[in-house]
Every structure is written in C-alpha cells, then in structure tokens.
Write an enzyme that holds these catalytic residues in place. Sequence first.
Site, mmCIF file in Angstrom:
data_model
loop_
_atom_site.group_PDB
_atom_site.id
_atom_site.type_symbol
_atom_site.label_atom_id
_atom_site.label_comp_id
_atom_site.label_asym_id
_atom_site.label_seq_id
_atom_site.Cartn_x
_atom_site.Cartn_y
_atom_site.Cartn_z
ATOM 1 N N HIS A 19 3.899 4.890 4.985
ATOM 2 C CA HIS A 19 5.360 5.504 4.557
ATOM 3 C C HIS A 19 5.756 6.954 5.386
ATOM 4 C CE1 HIS A 19 2.984 8.648 1.544
ATOM 5 N NE2 HIS A 19 2.468 8.687 2.694
ATOM 6 N N CYS A 38 3.333 14.454 7.141
ATOM 7 C CA CYS A 38 3.995 13.347 6.495
ATOM 8 C C CYS A 38 5.230 13.113 6.787
ATOM 9 C CB CYS A 38 3.632 13.504 4.892
ATOM 10 S SG CYS A 38 2.118 13.682 4.363
ATOM 11 N N HIS A 46 -1.772 4.450 4.685
ATOM 12 C CA HIS A 46 -2.772 4.718 3.531
ATOM 13 C C HIS A 46 -3.434 3.449 2.814
ATOM 14 C CE1 HIS A 46 -2.006 9.263 3.497
ATOM 15 N NE2 HIS A 46 -0.877 8.736 3.230
ATOM 16 N N ASP A 84 1.886 -4.530 -0.293
ATOM 17 C CA ASP A 84 0.474 -4.639 0.801
ATOM 18 C C ASP A 84 1.091 -5.022 2.057
ATOM 19 O OD1 ASP A 84 -2.086 -4.441 1.535
ATOM 20 O OD2 ASP A 84 -2.225 -6.627 1.408
ATOM 21 N N HIS A 85 0.362 -4.182 3.136
ATOM 22 C CA HIS A 85 1.073 -4.386 4.454
ATOM 23 C C HIS A 85 2.407 -4.063 4.749
ATOM 24 C CE1 HIS A 85 -3.236 -5.091 4.931
ATOM 25 N NE2 HIS A 85 -3.114 -4.993 6.070
ATOM 26 N N GLU A 128 -4.380 7.760 -3.236
ATOM 27 C CA GLU A 128 -3.710 7.640 -2.006
ATOM 28 C C GLU A 128 -4.966 7.879 -0.647
ATOM 29 O OE1 GLU A 128 -1.202 11.290 -1.006
ATOM 30 O OE2 GLU A 128 0.365 9.984 0.282
#
Lengths: 144, 138
Positions: A19, A38, A46, A84-85, A128
């Site tokens: 992200h 970030c 993460h 996911d991924h 996270e």
Amino acid sequence: MSGETKIELGRRYRFSASHRLHSPQMSEEENCRVYGKCNNPYGHGHNYVVEVSVSGQVDPATGMIVNLADLDGFVEREVIEAFDHKSLNEDVEAFRERVPTTEYVCMEIYERLKPFPLAKLERVRVEETSNNAFEYAGEEFQDH
Amino acid sequence: MVYLTRKIEFSASHLYHNAALSAEENQRIFGKCNNPHGHGHNYTLEVTVAGEPDPVTGMVLDLKELKEILEREITQRMDHRFLNYEVAELKGQIPTCENIVRAIWNLLEPKIKQGRLHKVRLYETADLFAECYRNEAK
C-alpha cells in the site's frame, strides 16, 4: 451459569499486500509530513494478520458456533482472495478513493464479512505488524 | 475496575464424533477431527478476573490463589487427558473449543471469590480460539 454467558469463536488469517498512504486532499509536503515513509511513491508491503471473531449459539449436535470450513471459505473468498499479494491502492476498489490505512483496511474487512450468514460478526482485528493492531466492531462498538 | 489475566497451558487429546450422525456425516462435518483415535493440541488458556485492587495489598486477587485454582480445576482435570473420555464436564458434548471454554467458565466462575471472573479465552492453536464471557451487554 452458562445461561448468562456468551461464546465467541476467533480465527486468525493472513495476507500480504502493498500500500501507499497518500491523500489527494493534502499537498505533497503535507502527505510527506503526515505519512512519512508510508508516503514513498512506489509503496511498500506488510504481512497482515486478520483476526475474525464471531458469536452465536453452540449447536449441540456439532459443538460448534459455526463450522470452521464455512468461516474459512467465506473469509478466503471475501477477503483473502481480494487482498493477498495485491496492491491495496490499485487492486481493491474501496481504496481507489480512500487511503488504505489499517484503520480503513480493518473497516473494509468488517463490511465484507458482516453479511456472513452462519454466525454474528462481533469484530475484526487487523495487525499490520506485530506492533500495530486495529479493531473494528461496527458502529455499535461494545467493549467486553 | 482492573482486569487481571493469567495464562496457563495444557496438552490434551480429543476427537469430534456425534453418534447420532452417520459415519459419512461425521466425516463431512468434522473432517480430520473425526479420526477415531483422536489427536491432540497444546491449549493455552487466558483467564481474566475483574475487580478493584484491595487498598491494603494492592491486589485484585492473590495470584498464588488463582494459580492454585487453575492448577486444581483445569490442569489436573485436563492436562494430558483425552477430553472425550476423561473429563466429566465434557461428557455427552463434542469437545470443541466452544464447549471446552464454556466448561472451563463453569468450573472457574464459582471458585473466584475475590474480584469476579470476567472472561476466559482458550486457544486450541495460535490461529483458533474461543472466548466465554458474561453476556451482560444484551
């Protein structure tokens, strides 16, 4: 005493995603100041842990609030496959407009799991990292 | 109000089987957990007691006493046991995390005299747990 008690089932799942925290409502400088590392334009990732808690009657025939296979399947379909991924910013519709902070990730997962038909969703906790965790239980949050 | 949590571990075996269901149904519902010879887990139990610290001792309850209660009521009863066959409190029930945590609540609740039992959380694995607490919010 069991009549006065309530039982919850908790299950932990994992996904890995990238992200970038960047708000279009702020200037470049403000984004950099607020989000720090970030805000790196290429993003970062993460290993997230999602803890899902549900409640309901324990079925005397099975001893279960809900069959884990059903809960696992629902979470897998609604959340893990979508997250996911993936790049949360680019690949998850909800984060095209919204900054994918873990607060919002937690709320988005809650909304996705809320319709689970076989038990009542109590809350969602998202870690996270092992040092940052967020919990959401809908608007009528009840401490317990 | 202060909440105090103590953790213990115990290891036990169990299997999931409902004699009222066919072999196929048992297999479909319980999967691997239906293996007739059972299997085991290292359970972790977290017991949370709520209360006000005593002004003299500064304690919600004496941890030594809680440790003894947990040893007597839980460890001696469940550690290195086959839950289906050796734990009377689970007789006639499928020893799922949900049912074990409720049995543990029922064992501990009357024994906690200082403060009161607030919550018990039982981990069957690091990724699966059940919680039992007083349903006073509803």
